[in-house]
Design an enzyme around this catalytic site. Sequence first.
Site, short mmCIF file in Angstrom:
data_model
loop_
_atom_site.label_atom_id
_atom_site.label_comp_id
_atom_site.label_asym_id
_atom_site.label_seq_id
_atom_site.Cartn_x
_atom_site.Cartn_y
_atom_site.Cartn_z
N HIS A 124 -47.03 36.84 20.33
CA HIS A 124 -46.76 38.20 19.85
C HIS A 124 -45.34 38.26 19.30
O HIS A 124 -44.39 38.00 20.03
CB HIS A 124 -46.87 39.22 20.98
CG HIS A 124 -48.27 39.46 21.44
ND1 HIS A 124 -48.62 40.48 22.29
CD2 HIS A 124 -49.43 38.81 21.17
CE1 HIS A 124 -49.91 40.46 22.53
NE2 HIS A 124 -50.43 39.43 21.85
N TYR A 253 -46.08 49.79 25.56
CA TYR A 253 -45.46 50.38 26.75
C TYR A 253 -45.36 51.89 26.51
O TYR A 253 -44.70 52.32 25.56
CB TYR A 253 -44.06 49.84 26.97
CG TYR A 253 -43.99 48.43 27.50
CD1 TYR A 253 -44.08 47.32 26.67
CD2 TYR A 253 -43.81 48.20 28.87
CE1 TYR A 253 -44.00 46.02 27.17
CE2 TYR A 253 -43.72 46.91 29.38
CZ TYR A 253 -43.82 45.83 28.53
OH TYR A 253 -43.74 44.55 29.03
N PRO A 345 -42.25 44.70 37.59
CA PRO A 345 -42.88 43.94 36.51
C PRO A 345 -42.67 44.49 35.09
O PRO A 345 -43.02 43.82 34.12
CB PRO A 345 -44.38 43.97 36.88
CG PRO A 345 -44.53 45.15 37.78
CD PRO A 345 -43.23 45.31 38.49
N LYS A 349 -40.43 39.68 33.80
CA LYS A 349 -39.42 38.64 34.00
C LYS A 349 -39.67 37.70 35.19
O LYS A 349 -39.07 36.62 35.26
CB LYS A 349 -38.03 39.29 34.19
CG LYS A 349 -37.48 39.91 32.94
CD LYS A 349 -36.92 38.85 31.99
CE LYS A 349 -36.73 39.35 30.59
NZ LYS A 349 -37.73 38.93 29.62
P1 FAD Z 1 -45.65 33.07 43.86
O1 FAD Z 1 -46.42 33.17 42.60
O2 FAD Z 1 -45.72 34.20 44.83
O3 FAD Z 1 -46.09 31.72 44.58
C1 FAD Z 1 -45.74 31.44 45.91
C2 FAD Z 1 -46.76 30.48 46.50
O4 FAD Z 1 -46.35 30.19 47.83
C3 FAD Z 1 -48.16 31.08 46.57
O5 FAD Z 1 -49.11 30.18 46.03
C4 FAD Z 1 -48.37 31.31 48.06
O6 FAD Z 1 -49.73 31.12 48.44
C5 FAD Z 1 -47.47 30.26 48.68
N1 FAD Z 1 -47.03 30.59 50.03
C6 FAD Z 1 -46.67 31.80 50.54
N2 FAD Z 1 -46.37 31.69 51.83
C7 FAD Z 1 -46.52 30.39 52.16
C8 FAD Z 1 -46.37 29.67 53.37
N3 FAD Z 1 -46.01 30.27 54.50
N4 FAD Z 1 -46.61 28.34 53.36
C9 FAD Z 1 -47.00 27.72 52.21
N5 FAD Z 1 -47.17 28.36 51.04
C10 FAD Z 1 -46.93 29.68 51.02
N6 FAD Z 1 -43.71 37.85 35.66
C11 FAD Z 1 -43.49 37.52 34.36
O7 FAD Z 1 -42.64 36.65 34.10
N7 FAD Z 1 -44.17 38.09 33.33
C12 FAD Z 1 -45.11 39.06 33.55
O8 FAD Z 1 -45.74 39.54 32.63
C13 FAD Z 1 -45.33 39.47 34.90
N8 FAD Z 1 -46.24 40.42 35.19
C14 FAD Z 1 -46.53 40.71 36.48
C15 FAD Z 1 -47.49 41.69 36.74
C16 FAD Z 1 -47.79 42.00 38.06
C17 FAD Z 1 -48.82 43.06 38.33
C18 FAD Z 1 -47.14 41.32 39.12
C19 FAD Z 1 -47.49 41.63 40.56
C20 FAD Z 1 -46.18 40.36 38.87
C21 FAD Z 1 -45.86 40.06 37.55
N9 FAD Z 1 -44.90 39.09 37.25
C22 FAD Z 1 -44.61 38.80 35.95
C23 FAD Z 1 -44.18 38.41 38.33
C24 FAD Z 1 -44.77 37.04 38.66
O9 FAD Z 1 -46.15 37.15 38.95
C25 FAD Z 1 -44.04 36.40 39.84
O10 FAD Z 1 -42.65 36.53 39.64
C26 FAD Z 1 -44.40 34.93 40.01
O11 FAD Z 1 -45.66 34.82 40.62
C27 FAD Z 1 -43.37 34.19 40.89
O12 FAD Z 1 -43.79 32.86 41.07
P2 FAD Z 1 -43.39 32.07 42.40
O13 FAD Z 1 -43.96 30.71 42.24
O14 FAD Z 1 -41.94 32.22 42.65
O15 FAD Z 1 -44.10 32.85 43.57
C1 DHB Z 2 -48.21 42.17 31.57
C2 DHB Z 2 -47.51 42.30 32.74
C3 DHB Z 2 -46.25 42.84 32.71
O1 DHB Z 2 -45.54 42.98 33.84
C4 DHB Z 2 -45.69 43.27 31.52
O2 DHB Z 2 -44.45 43.82 31.54
C5 DHB Z 2 -46.39 43.13 30.36
C6 DHB Z 2 -47.67 42.57 30.38
C7 DHB Z 2 -49.57 41.57 31.63
O3 DHB Z 2 -50.06 41.35 32.74
O4 DHB Z 2 -50.16 41.33 30.58
#
Ligand code: FAD
Ligand code: DHB
Length: 455
Positions: A124, A253, A345, A349
């Site tokens: 995009h 948005y 979210p 980021k």
């Molecule tokens: P996580 O994805 O939380 O991974 C952590 C892992 O650790 C998991 O697999 C979990 O099972 C495991 N774990 C937990 N506890 C334990 C334990 N005790 N022992 C072993 N393993 C464990 N970010 C963006 O950049 N762009 C977006 O568009 C965006 N949109 C989002 C929309 C929504 C609705 C949400 C909720 C989040 C969004 N995010 C977005 C944020 C993004 O999803 C997270 O920042 C991302 O998942 C972080 O990755 P991580 O690997 O740090 O943590």
């Molecule tokens: C999506 C998630 C977000 O947090 C955002 O800011 C834009 C798009 C998505 O899930 O597509």
Amino acid sequence: MRLGEGAGCDGAVRRCDGPVRRCDGLAFHRTLAPDPRSFALDLRTADRSVIRVKTQVGIVGAGPAGLLLGHLLHLNGIDSVIVDNRSRAYVTDRVRAGVLEQGTVDLLNAMGVGARLQRLGLRHEGLYVSFRGRRHRINLADLTDGKAITVYGQNEVVHDLIDARSATTRPLHFEAKDVSVGALESSSPALRFRHGDTEHEVHCDFIAGCDGFHGICRPSIPAGVLNVYERVYPFGWLGILAEAPPSCDELVYTLHERGFALFSMRSPTITRLYLQVPPDEPIERWPDEAIWREMLTRMTTSDGWSPTMGRIIQKGVTPMRSFVAAPMRHGRLFLAGDAAHIVPPTGAKGLNLAASDVLVLARALKAYYERGSTEWLDEYSDLCLRRVWKAQRFSWWMTSTLHRSPDENAFDHQRQIADLDYLTSSRAAMASLAEQYVGLPAEVSFESAGLSVRR
Ligand code: FAD
Ligand code: DHB
């Protein structure tokens, strides 16, 4: 096939019968006898077997942060063991992020895991901001020398990284129980977990806490070490996936009188939509018809645009918070991604920050193993936190400008409208949003983390 730890990602452990085997070039032990060096909390019984391995980096969490780090280390010839307490299906099916910054896309390509992303990702070059019933386009590419964002589900990123990990045959354990880390201040921290009746002890040089906000790594740091900065928002997002072709090529948005709404997508046939709701809103309160009614009320614009409706195939409510724990290191434990920081979210980021953290960490670990240098390990937290705080500021601004707050007054709402009016009429303001939305420049070069650049 590697000996010892289960290669592949089915969570199964392939057992070795001999007392000492090799695992990734390191000593591998299996014993049935209780070990006097084990932790006090060890509840092993005589019939419970213990597998001990050594690795260079123990990684807790197989989300984006843990899997990206594991692959970056692999590309540099650094060994790791990745452990997750959930199933493979859970981590690949979880619907979360959708927006990848330009730098995250470049990173995945440079790591050689971008083939599906290039095929299925939706590039995009702009986005829309909608208020007072009108959509205003911000041309991201034009304002950032051709940069863009790519819409590609987090579950697809995780899927690609698990495939890449499996191809390396390095250990990746799902459904691990009782995961714990210890001896963090020693030169050989330990990662422990259980599969069925088998206890695992992984003796590491370093541990990477990539286990998200609710993981065990951050709470394993002694009280008083971390400074915690936090803001909890008085609203959350109700998100849905719908079987409906996206009715707009780019994200929209929206700030509406009734609150925030966001139009996004996952593919040419799947629309992703979000709605501001109270933070603890039970999803049962939202039958599908009510969701569509509210989506259309908030999103329909005066030119007649609205999202196309379709069968809802997934829905859920997410609370929103800003959170930073600093420093992102204690002894030989390094926190990365959501384990150290959470952003609301709205700025898209979180996953992107996880990717930039592990790039910085991989560079530092490469320097340690190649030259014995600890300088970049010592800089890790400060370097990451500079980016984290800029992303926190941006995400807070996007959130507070686009949501209605229960404690706001009429002045606050008019200020929000003026903010959006200024944003969409000033090239300088649009350029500022654009450069942050596509992602600020990386803290470290890909080359310094051992990647040859293929953009
Ligand atoms: P996580 O994805 O939380 O991974 C952590 C892992 O650790 C998991 O697999 C979990 O099972 C495991 N774990 C937990 N506890 C334990 C334990 N005790 N022992 C072993 N393993 C464990 N970010 C963006 O950049 N762009 C977006 O568009 C965006 N949109 C989002 C929309 C929504 C609705 C949400 C909720 C989040 C969004 N995010 C977005 C944020 C993004 O999803 C997270 O920042 C991302 O998942 C972080 O990755 P991580 O690997 O740090 O943590
Ligand atoms: C999506 C998630 C977000 O947090 C955002 O800011 C834009 C798009 C998505 O899930 O597509």
